[in-house]
Design an enzyme around this catalytic site. Sequence first.
Site, mmCIF file in Angstrom:
data_model
loop_
_atom_site.group_PDB
_atom_site.id
_atom_site.type_symbol
_atom_site.label_atom_id
_atom_site.label_comp_id
_atom_site.label_asym_id
_atom_site.label_seq_id
_atom_site.Cartn_x
_atom_site.Cartn_y
_atom_site.Cartn_z
ATOM 1 N N PRO A 75 -41.416 -64.872 -33.106
ATOM 2 C CA PRO A 75 -42.518 -64.162 -33.755
ATOM 3 C C PRO A 75 -42.486 -62.659 -33.470
ATOM 4 O O PRO A 75 -41.989 -62.220 -32.435
ATOM 5 C CB PRO A 75 -43.763 -64.803 -33.125
ATOM 6 C CG PRO A 75 -43.291 -66.137 -32.630
ATOM 7 C CD PRO A 75 -41.860 -65.952 -32.235
ATOM 8 N N ASN A 76 -43.027 -61.908 -34.424
ATOM 9 C CA ASN A 76 -43.198 -60.453 -34.270
ATOM 10 C C ASN A 76 -41.884 -59.709 -34.051
ATOM 11 O O ASN A 76 -41.844 -58.678 -33.396
ATOM 12 C CB ASN A 76 -44.160 -60.136 -33.122
ATOM 13 C CG ASN A 76 -45.471 -60.884 -33.299
ATOM 14 O OD1 ASN A 76 -45.960 -60.997 -34.436
ATOM 15 N ND2 ASN A 76 -46.007 -61.436 -32.231
ATOM 16 N N ARG A 77 -40.844 -60.249 -34.601
ATOM 17 C CA ARG A 77 -39.513 -59.616 -34.542
ATOM 18 C C ARG A 77 -38.949 -59.446 -33.137
ATOM 19 O O ARG A 77 -37.998 -58.709 -32.924
ATOM 20 C CB ARG A 77 -39.518 -58.255 -35.264
ATOM 21 C CG ARG A 77 -39.862 -58.403 -36.738
ATOM 22 C CD ARG A 77 -39.641 -57.145 -37.523
ATOM 23 N NE ARG A 77 -40.105 -57.312 -38.888
ATOM 24 C CZ ARG A 77 -39.377 -57.806 -39.879
ATOM 25 N NH1 ARG A 77 -38.132 -58.181 -39.666
ATOM 26 N NH2 ARG A 77 -39.889 -57.932 -41.087
ATOM 27 N N LEU A 78 -39.520 -60.152 -32.174
ATOM 28 C CA LEU A 78 -38.946 -60.106 -30.816
ATOM 29 C C LEU A 78 -37.991 -61.295 -30.674
ATOM 30 O O LEU A 78 -38.248 -62.261 -29.948
ATOM 31 C CB LEU A 78 -40.058 -60.142 -29.763
ATOM 32 C CG LEU A 78 -40.896 -58.868 -29.707
ATOM 33 C CD1 LEU A 78 -41.979 -58.971 -28.636
ATOM 34 C CD2 LEU A 78 -40.007 -57.652 -29.425
ATOM 35 N N HIS A 79 -36.923 -61.211 -31.464
ATOM 36 C CA HIS A 79 -36.019 -62.353 -31.591
ATOM 37 C C HIS A 79 -35.181 -62.536 -30.324
ATOM 38 O O HIS A 79 -35.077 -61.625 -29.510
ATOM 39 C CB HIS A 79 -35.088 -62.125 -32.782
ATOM 40 C CG HIS A 79 -35.815 -61.719 -34.018
ATOM 41 N ND1 HIS A 79 -36.804 -62.489 -34.573
ATOM 42 C CD2 HIS A 79 -35.723 -60.600 -34.775
ATOM 43 C CE1 HIS A 79 -37.274 -61.863 -35.659
ATOM 44 N NE2 HIS A 79 -36.645 -60.722 -35.791
#
Length: 206
Positions: free
Chosen positions: A182-186
């Site tokens: 989530p939230n581009r904190l891959h």
Amino acid sequence: MIQHETPIQESDLHPDPILEFGKWFQFARDSGLATPDGMTLATAAKDGRPSARIVLLKDFDARGFVFYTHYESRKGLELQANPWAALVFHWDPLKRQVRIEGRVQKAPRAESQQYFNLRPFESRLAAWASQQSDEIPGRQVLEDRVTELRTEYPGDEEVPVPPFWGGYRVVPDRMEFWASRPNRLHDRFCYSRAETGGWRIVRLSP
Ligand SMILES: Cc1cc2nc3c(=O)[nH]c(=O)nc-3n(C[C@H](O)[C@H](O)[C@H](O)COP(=O)(O)O)c2cc1C
């Protein structure tokens, strides 16, 4: 078992990236994706100009990742001049990506012949008929060539593998596993071959 959007911890990773790939690929196959074996293959001409296209993964094991193609196609000529290649799998519904980089080796003839024999008869003729990537004046050239080949090989008999066609094996020295969070904190993990043998694993910033 891998599940959708499961966070990945360092401790989940297999020390061998090819075995880690095996888990991810199995997950992609089990998920009913239309073409889990479709991968982007990037090559670069000697002058550095890159080119990319989709090919199919036909085999993989400790030696590397195999696809089949025409050795004198654009990609084939580029790989002759510069044997470095990159592969990318993107399994969109799984929100996952795998990147593989390394040098290519031609597969042994016997291996290419063995795979060629598994292809449907028409595909074997098509491999002979297509000078892949060459300009042609029209589709008829291909149809005519296949008609000629049908006379040469009237039955569904063994068709020899064309000398200009076969496998390439990408021997990885770097592999990266990416999973959406989530939230581009891959999550991103990169394996690179260590000089002492074995693999070094690091987490990369997304
Ligand atoms: C789903 C899909 C699978 C493909 N699989 C292969 C393949 O395994 N081998 C191949 O030579 N071309 C394959 N192609 C065609 C290539 O993308 C490309 O058009 C062709 O290899 C010529 O590329 P080049 O001119 O850069 O050498 C595939 C295309 C698609 C869309």
